[in-house]
Design an enzyme around this catalytic site. Structure first.
Site, mmCIF file in Angstrom:
data_model
loop_
_atom_site.group_PDB
_atom_site.id
_atom_site.type_symbol
_atom_site.label_atom_id
_atom_site.label_comp_id
_atom_site.label_asym_id
_atom_site.label_seq_id
_atom_site.Cartn_x
_atom_site.Cartn_y
_atom_site.Cartn_z
ATOM 1 N N ASP A 257 0.843 -1.196 0.000
ATOM 2 C CA ASP A 257 0.000 0.000 0.000
ATOM 3 C C ASP A 257 0.879 1.247 0.000
ATOM 4 O OD1 ASP A 257 -2.176 -1.651 0.153
ATOM 5 O OD2 ASP A 257 -2.329 -1.512 2.339
HETATM 6 N N1 URA Z 1 -1.329 -5.934 3.809
HETATM 7 C C1 URA Z 1 -1.818 -4.672 3.769
HETATM 8 O O1 URA Z 1 -2.877 -4.402 4.298
HETATM 9 N N2 URA Z 1 -1.102 -3.749 3.141
HETATM 10 C C2 URA Z 1 0.101 -3.984 2.564
HETATM 11 O O2 URA Z 1 0.710 -3.064 2.024
HETATM 12 C C3 URA Z 1 0.596 -5.291 2.624
HETATM 13 C C4 URA Z 1 -0.130 -6.259 3.244
#
Ligand code: URA
Length: 232
Positions: free
Chosen positions: A104
């Site tokens: 993310d």
């Molecule tokens: N899980 C998430 O919620 N975000 C990420 O970036 C990676 C795994």
């Protein structure tokens, strides 16, 4: 096919003008034949290119590790936001690199960037069981209920998650291991327990862990030995 002068320039740091001079001085060979023109087209991967008898071939595939900072999107392009590819050194700009898997925008840590689609598929496919390890901080205390819930498989709207590891390391902190990578997976898994993720950092892929000297925003190639550990 690519122009010879462009390839040699990328591989050696000589300017195109300097490469022309190298060709004029008969210092460059392609497939063991001295070349006479710097603008000829060659296959950068399969043709053997040498300067002063030394192989300067383009690597078949490239595998880079990045310590992703917040604010960058895991994509090859984005209309508004900077992408992780903007952190890749310029000498790799002629390659079709892409991030293997997504983090993310507000997640930090280890990303693998490559032009090897098969390798990326292998480490991302849940069937291959390559574990991804994350440091997590949440807004409420960690509980044993979360640990056993993760182990049993949290139910999300897109189906039940595979068994995941959660090791509690502090009141609000833990280490999560996943073998799949669904959209916002860790955030949604904690959401099932009424918790919000406030910090998320990927620290490992397979048996390879983020090197402590790889600064945020820094990007470098994996060694062969490091890459082997990713697949373990
Ligand atoms: N899980 C998430 O919620 N975000 C990420 O970036 C990676 C795994």
């Amino acid at each position: 096919m690519e122009r010879l002068d462009k390839i040699v320039s990328n591989q050696t740091g000589y300017s195109r003008k300097e490469v022309k001079e190298l060709v004029r001085n008969k210092r460059i060979m392609v497939n063991d034949v001295v070349v006479s023109k710097s603008e000829i087209k060659v296959d950068p991967i399969n043709d053997l290119i040498s300067l002063d008898g030394e192989n300067i071939n383009v690597k078949k595939k490239v595998y880079l590790m990045l310590n992703k900072p917040k604010g960058y999107v895991s994509a090859t392009e984005d209309k508004e936001l900077p992408t992780v590819l903007e952190l890749v050194p310029i000498e790799y700009s002629h390659r079709d690199l892409f991030p293997a898997g997504r983090l993310d925008r507000d997640t930090t840590g280890l990303m693998l960037i490559t032009d090897d689609g098969e390798f990326a598929h292998n480490i991302l496919s849940p069937k291959k069981h390559v574990k991804k390890t994350y440091n997590v901080t949440i807004d409420i205390p960690m509980t044993e209920e979360m640990v056993s819930g993760f182990k049993d498989g949290v139910n999300l709207i897109d189906g039940e998650c595979k068994s995941a590891g959660l090791e509690i390391t502090g009141q609000y902190t833990g280490v999560v291991t996943l073998v799949e990578g669904r959209y916002h997976q860790i955030k949604r898994m904690f959401g099932c327990f009424g918790a919000k993720v406030v910090e998320l950092e990927r620290i490992g892929m397979g048996n390879f862990f983020l090197p402590s000297d790889l600064e945020l925003g820094e990007c470098r190639e994996f060694t062969e030995e490091e890459l082997k550990r990713v697949k373990e």
